[in-house]
Write a protein that holds these residues in place. Structure first.
Motif, mmCIF file in Angstrom:
data_model
loop_
_atom_site.group_PDB
_atom_site.id
_atom_site.type_symbol
_atom_site.label_atom_id
_atom_site.label_comp_id
_atom_site.label_asym_id
_atom_site.label_seq_id
_atom_site.Cartn_x
_atom_site.Cartn_y
_atom_site.Cartn_z
ATOM 1 N N GLY A 1 -3.048 -4.930 -4.241
ATOM 2 C CA GLY A 1 -1.898 -4.198 -3.968
ATOM 3 C C GLY A 1 -0.728 -3.983 -4.914
ATOM 4 N N GLN B 1 -3.824 5.352 0.114
ATOM 5 C CA GLN B 1 -3.974 3.914 0.351
ATOM 6 C C GLN B 1 -5.442 3.243 0.629
ATOM 7 O OE1 GLN B 1 -2.437 3.260 4.306
ATOM 8 N NE2 GLN B 1 -3.013 1.296 4.622
ATOM 9 N N HIS C 1 0.873 -1.272 0.242
ATOM 10 C CA HIS C 1 -0.205 -0.203 0.042
ATOM 11 C C HIS C 1 0.829 1.220 0.177
ATOM 12 C CE1 HIS C 1 0.626 -1.036 4.335
ATOM 13 N NE2 HIS C 1 0.815 0.237 4.413
#
Length: 358
Positions: free
Chosen positions: A135, A102, A73
């Protein structure tokens, strides 16, 4: 038609301490979506807690982390593919350096609709929930249409760009502290986030900035970044020393970024009556304290700090103007194939920020 490869290398989390480098399908950009070629992805302290199976991520019937998932992230990259409308919406073209928050907000809950998107009720986070928010420990990554896109200008180097997420979070934490000119500030923790916060606190010009950490090497870097006094709580009575330096009162502001439960009780004892305590850390286990110190004994102002809402442009500007730096913070970089070595290094006390460059 997409010009991206059909498959890519990615780290895939299947469970605690079960992370594998695999060949997976490359994401494609649907309407409003953006795919980036990942240039760097940092390993965060919360990534380490997930890796080791911390209950807050894995416990319960509906755990926060939904494996299998590509973690990561803390990232930035170059635009590799633009879905319909994304170029116009965000003023983007292929090759632009960009990042995003994020969190991947839902855009529909009470918090999103009131501008508090970082507290989104659904709370999908890149690197924690499969498909909705994969991610950046991969060659490519997809941003949703709800993402807030931030361009990374040429004046921000690659190391600085890789630290934008931690610096943005640090800006928010320091904002929450509302530091004044005469304040005696204690920053607990000189890891990546703490070192970012130290630079920002110094820009606020408090009267005194004390930094606490159990790692002397990190304290040396904290001194370089502006700490007036550095102390190691494993070697001296830091609570008594701070009280001695403040005529017995304690510090005005205490910011907790150690990730250690002892940092909480230490801070509550160290901060003066009517002081401000800012909690930033993500803990791997519960911490307990006598709550009467917050109300009856001291009437403290307790403030939390979560993510980096609206602070990426600030972080980018500060890097571009040379007012904050990544020098000495990013200590190691690894190729994606070397993930086992990267995760091991991230747990070494001599490392600070470990980054993966796919």
């Amino acid at each position: 038609m997409s010009q991206l490869p059909e498959t890519m290398k990615a780290v895939v989390c299947h469970g605690p301490e079960d992370y594998r480098v695999e060949e997976v399908n490359t994401p494609t950009a649907g309407p409003g979506e953006i795919v980036i070629k990942v240039k760097a992805c940092g390993i965060c302290g919360s990534d380490l807690k997930v890796y080791h199976g911390a209950d807050m991520y894995w416990a319960g019937d509906d755990p926060w982390l939904k494996a299998p998932v590509i973690p990561g992230h803390e990232f930035y990259g170059e635009v590799a593919e633009l879905g319909e409308g994304a170029a116009e919406t965000h003023d983007l073209q292929i090759g632009d350096r960009i990042t995003t928050d994020q969190i991947n907000p839902c855009g529909n809950c009470m918090y999103c609709n009131s501008g508090k998107y970082w507290m989104c009720q659904v709370h999908n986070m890149y690197g924690f929930q499969r498909e909705v928010a994969e991610g950046a420990m991969a060659e490519y990554m997809k941003f949703s249409p709800q993402s807030k896109i931030y361009k990374v200008p040429e004046g921000v180097n690659d190391y600085e760009a890789s630290l934008l997420e931690p610096m943005a979070c640090a800006v928010h934490a320091v904002q929450r502290a509302t530091i004044e000119f005469e304040d005696f500030v204690v920053m607990a923790g000189a890891g990546t986030l703490g070192l970012c916060m130290i630079q920002l606190i110094k820009l606020k010009t408090p009267k005194t900035l004390v930094v606490l950490d159990a790692n002397d090497r990190r304290l040396e870097l904290a001194k370089k970044y502006g700490a007036d006094i550095c102390m190691n709580p494993t070697k001296e009575d830091v609570i008594q020393k701070v009280k001695d330096l403040t005529n017995g009162y304690g510090c005005d502001v205490y910011i907790e970024a150690t990730g250690n439960p002892k940092g909480v009780t230490q801070g509550l004892e160290m901060v003066r009556k009517l002081g401000r305590y800012v909690e930033f850390s993500v803990f791997g286990k519960e911490t307990t304290t006598d709550w009467s110190v917050i109300g009856d004994k001291k009437e403290l102002d307790i403030r939390g700090s979560h993510l980096g809402p609206y602070t990426y442009p600030i972080a980018i500007d500060l890097f571009e103007r040379g007012l904050v730096s990544a020098e000495g913070i990013v200590t190691h970089t690894f190729d994606i194939d070397d993930f086992p070595q990267a995760i091991a290094t991230a747990q070494d006390p001599e490392a600070i920020k470990v980054s993966i460059k796919p």
